[in-house]
Design a protein around this motif. Structure first.
Motif, PDB file in Angstrom:
ATOM      1  N   THR A 270       0.943  -1.451  -0.031  1.00  0.00           N
ATOM      2  CA  THR A 270       0.087   0.018   0.017  1.00  0.00           C
ATOM      3  C   THR A 270       0.810   1.121   0.028  1.00  0.00           C
ATOM      4  O   THR A 270       2.093   1.562   0.239  1.00  0.00           O
ATOM      5  N   LEU A 275      -1.135  -0.620  -4.123  1.00  0.00           N
ATOM      6  CA  LEU A 275      -2.422  -1.505  -3.257  1.00  0.00           C
ATOM      7  C   LEU A 275      -3.648  -0.358  -3.022  1.00  0.00           C
ATOM      8  O   LEU A 275      -2.462   0.219  -1.426  1.00  0.00           O
ATOM      9  N   ARG A 276      -4.596  -0.208  -2.621  1.00  0.00           N
ATOM     10  CA  ARG A 276      -5.053   0.003  -1.357  1.00  0.00           C
ATOM     11  C   ARG A 276      -6.251  -0.921  -0.644  1.00  0.00           C
ATOM     12  O   ARG A 276      -7.213  -1.543  -2.099  1.00  0.00           O
ATOM     13  N   VAL A 293     -10.325  -3.795  -3.635  1.00  0.00           N
ATOM     14  CA  VAL A 293      -8.810  -3.117  -3.370  1.00  0.00           C
ATOM     15  C   VAL A 293      -9.432  -2.961  -4.514  1.00  0.00           C
ATOM     16  O   VAL A 293      -9.592  -2.785  -5.300  1.00  0.00           O
ATOM     17  N   ARG A 294      -7.975  -1.704  -4.519  1.00  0.00           N
ATOM     18  CA  ARG A 294      -7.923  -0.343  -5.752  1.00  0.00           C
ATOM     19  C   ARG A 294      -6.387  -0.503  -6.511  1.00  0.00           C
ATOM     20  O   ARG A 294      -5.496  -0.312  -5.345  1.00  0.00           O
ATOM     21  N   HIS A 295      -6.540  -0.528  -7.590  1.00  0.00           N
ATOM     22  CA  HIS A 295      -4.461  -0.071  -7.748  1.00  0.00           C
ATOM     23  C   HIS A 295      -5.097   0.954  -9.246  1.00  0.00           C
ATOM     24  O   HIS A 295      -6.198   0.894 -10.099  1.00  0.00           O
ATOM     25  N   ARG A 298      -5.431  -1.233 -12.439  1.00  0.00           N
ATOM     26  CA  ARG A 298      -5.998  -2.505 -12.498  1.00  0.00           C
ATOM     27  C   ARG A 298      -6.489  -3.632 -13.334  1.00  0.00           C
ATOM     28  O   ARG A 298      -6.335  -4.810 -13.570  1.00  0.00           O
ATOM     29  N   VAL A 371       2.292  -6.997  -8.264  1.00  0.00           N
ATOM     30  CA  VAL A 371       2.247  -5.598  -8.458  1.00  0.00           C
ATOM     31  C   VAL A 371       3.507  -5.026  -8.277  1.00  0.00           C
ATOM     32  O   VAL A 371       3.566  -3.655  -8.594  1.00  0.00           O
TER      33      VAL A 371
END
Length: 374
Positions: A270, A275-276, A293-295, A298, A371
């Motif tokens: 993070t 990555l969130r 999750v978020r990126h 994506r 990631v």
């Protein structure tokens, strides 16, 4: 073997004897429609949510919303304020009553309805506020309740993703005038097919629900009091849900354990541009229907994970206001900027209480590899 976001087979292997016993009990009962299993589940689901609640079982979560709206008096010409960052059935249910959905944006940190935008969206046609308890976390209902009281509106909770979630100690489904639940198999409390229910503390709303799910009839067969629907909860699904309701708290504990392993395994990915992970608001108890999750990269991540035999979902890639089926509502790109931004970054990791730790570890390892290589 491909890893998917959801798989019911591990749970079924553990609970097979009880599930098949539930089916056998209904088939041997001599009553296949609106019998003891539906009545028993309605009583037990209402009791789970506290005294004074009434429950009406229906055939699916979409009709739970639609019939709840109708029971609250919504019809053609009315407006219902909700969000576009939701599963399409939320909006389908509103449109099917003849009412118009009015969208407000969501907050970027928790993806839930931005309550600061709601009051400005109220007009003299507004009838209901419909917050979605998204991904397993409750929306802030206190400001919505205050707005509803100021303007004489009803508050209907969409609890399809939040069975057992709590907001300052109160269960999802106990904070509005009514609440709609889905028991689709993927849900926190899922059937082995479709199912839904509406919860309310209001006797008149409950009476209207029971009429609406049964053609509009009240007690006497073939005497229609108001045009309704054929939307009855199936006896087999009700009996299965009765058994699974006793394990709901255990399912929630299992989902939270999966969420903790993700947090521990992904925490160092993070940060700005990274990555969130999901956040839980103060006062909330999250049940993690999905682990979103978020990126910003994506799409590249999802594509790269396919090489590891990991197939992930996006909840949801297309906000409702951008769908062609709702083009008549008149929203354009840019109307809901936060919702649209999220739709390009969010994705869901495998989440179900019987997810084997070895499978989850494989997902974490692969995600870390992908990631860090970006």
């Amino acid at each position: 073997m491909t890893t998917y976001v959801w798989d019911y087979l591990p749970e079924y292997e553990k609970e097979k004897d009880d599930i098949l016993d539930a089916v056998g009990k209904v088939f041997a009962s001599g009553r296949l429609v609106l019998g003891d299993s539906v009545m028993g589940f309605e009583e037990e689901f209402a009791a789970y949510h506290g005294t004074g609640r009434r429950c009406t079982g229906v055939d699916n979560g979409t009709n739970a919303l639609k019939l709840a709206l109708e029971a609250l008096g919504v019809g053609p010409g009315d407006e219902v304020i909700t969000v576009s960052n939701t599963a399409a059935p939320t909006v389908v249910a509103i449109v099917s009553t003849g009412a118009t959905p009015v969208f407000v944006d969501v907050r970027e940190d928790d993806h839930l309805i931005d309550t600061d935008q709601v009051e400005a969206a109220v007009t003299d046609r507004t009838k209901v506020l419909l917050p979605v308890h998204l991904y397993g976390q409750c929306a802030d209902t206190e400001p919505l309740r205050a707005i509803a009281e100021r303007h004489g509106l009803k508050l209907l909770e969409d609890c399809a993703q939040a069975h057992g979630a709590r907001h300052h100690g109160r269960l999802a489904g106990t904070m509005g005038d009514a609440a709609a639940f889905s028991f689709y198999p993927t849900k926190v409390l899922g059937a082995y097919g479709d199912g839904g229910a509406v919860l309310t503390a209001d006797e008149d709303t409950d009476r209207a629900m029971r009429q609406l799910r049964y053609y509009g009839m009240d007690q006497v067969y073939y005497v229609v009091r108001t045009p309704g629907h054929n939307s009855r909860l199936d006896e087999v699904q009700a009996e299965i849900l009765r058994r699974k309701l006793t394990r709901l708290d255990a399912y929630i504990a299992g989902r939270n354990a999966v969420a903790r392993r993700y947090e521990e395994g992904l925490a160092d990915l993070t940060g700005p541009g990274g990555l969130r992970l999901p956040t839980t608001n103060p006062g909330n108890t999250h049940v993690y229907y999905v682990y979103v999750v978020r990126h910003p990269e994506r799409d590249r991540i999802i594509e790269a994970l396919k090489a590891h035999d990991i197939a992930l979902n996006i909840s949801y890639p297309w906000p409702c206001h951008t769908m062609t089926g709702f083009a008549h509502l008149g929203y354009t790109t840019g109307s809901l900027p936060v919702t649209e931004k999220l739709a390009g970054e969010i994705f869901s990791l495998p989440m179900y209480p019987s997810l084997p730790e070895a499978v989850q570890d494989r997902v974490i390892t692969a995600l870390r590899e992908v990631v860090t290589a970006l």
